[in-house]
Design an enzyme around this catalytic site. Structure first.
Site, short mmCIF file in Angstrom:
data_model
loop_
_atom_site.label_atom_id
_atom_site.label_comp_id
_atom_site.label_asym_id
_atom_site.label_seq_id
_atom_site.Cartn_x
_atom_site.Cartn_y
_atom_site.Cartn_z
N GLY A 99 0.79 -1.22 0.00
CA GLY A 99 0.00 0.00 0.00
C GLY A 99 0.82 1.27 0.00
N HIS A 100 2.15 1.19 0.04
CA HIS A 100 2.98 2.41 0.13
C HIS A 100 4.16 2.31 -0.82
CE1 HIS A 100 5.46 5.55 2.10
NE2 HIS A 100 4.28 6.02 2.49
N PHE A 101 4.11 2.70 -1.95
CA PHE A 101 3.00 2.96 -2.85
C PHE A 101 3.07 1.91 -3.96
CE2 PHE A 101 4.24 7.13 -1.14
CZ PHE A 101 3.04 7.58 -0.64
N LEU A 113 8.04 2.88 -1.56
CA LEU A 113 8.91 3.68 -0.69
C LEU A 113 8.74 3.17 0.74
CD1 LEU A 113 8.15 7.30 -1.96
CD2 LEU A 113 10.13 5.88 -2.51
#
Length: 157
Positions: A49-51, A56
Site C-alpha cells: 500500500g505504500h506505494f 517507498l
C-alpha cells in the site's frame, strides 16, 4: 556483547514479524551505542500500500527501526527480559532521501542520557553511506508484564 543476530535480538525486543525491524546488530556497547541494519526487501507487507508501483519505505518505519535499536541501547544487559523500552517521544526528526526495496538501512544509535526509567538516544540512518534520516528519541522503561504474572499484565493492557 559486540554483535547480536536475529535470535538474540528477539530475546531482547518483544517485536515479531512483520514489525521486527532490526535484522542484525553489528556493533554493540551496552548502555552506550549500537550499530545495526534493516534489509529493505520488496516482500515487506508495507509495500502493498505504500506505494504500489513506486514502493517507498515509510518514514515512520524508519523511526520505528531506529527506536527498536535504541531500545536495546537504553536497557542494561541484566534488564533485557525484565524491562521493555516504550517509545515516549520523537524530536528533531529529519528525512533526506527515499528508501526503496534493495536498500540496507544502516542505523547508528547513541545514548544521550539516562535518568531513572527514562532514556534518550540520538539516531541516524544511512543507505550506502548517504544520509537518510535522523531523530532524537525518548523511552520510558517499564517492567515487562510477562515477567510479573497475570495480574500485572492486566494492569499494563
Amino acid at each position: 556483547m559486540g554483535e547480536l543476530d536475529i535470535r538474540q535480538i528477539m530475546e531482547v525486543l518483544p517485536h515479531r514479524y512483520p514489525l521486527l525491524l532490526v535484522d542484525r546488530i553489528v556493533e554493540f556497547e551496552p548502555g552506550v551505542r549500537a550499530r545495526g541494519y534493516k534489509n529493505i526487501t520488496y516482500n515487506e507487507p508495507v509495500f502493498m500500500g505504500h506505494f504500489p508501483g513506486n514502493p517507498l519505505f515509510p518514514g515512520v518505519y524508519m523511526i520505528e527501526a531506529m527506536a527498536q535499536l535504541g531500545g536495546v541501547v537504553v536497557l542494561e544487559p541484566g534488564e533485557f527480559t525484565r524491562k521493555i523500552p516504550y517509545l515516549a517521544g520523537i524530536d528533531k526528526a529529519k528525512f533526506r532521501r527515499p528508501v526503496v526495496p534493495g536498500d540496507r538501512l544502516m542505523m547508528e544509535v547513541s545514548l544521550l542520557r539516562h535518568k531513572r526509567n527514562i532514556g534518550w538516544v540520538g539516531c541516524e540512518a544511512n543507505v550506502d553511506g548517504e544520509f537518510v534520516c535522523s531523530a532524537e528519541l525518548m523511552f520510558s522503561i517499564v517492567s515487562n508484564p510477562r515477567m510479573l504474572g497475570a495480574d500485572a499484565a492486566v494492569l499494563h493492557a
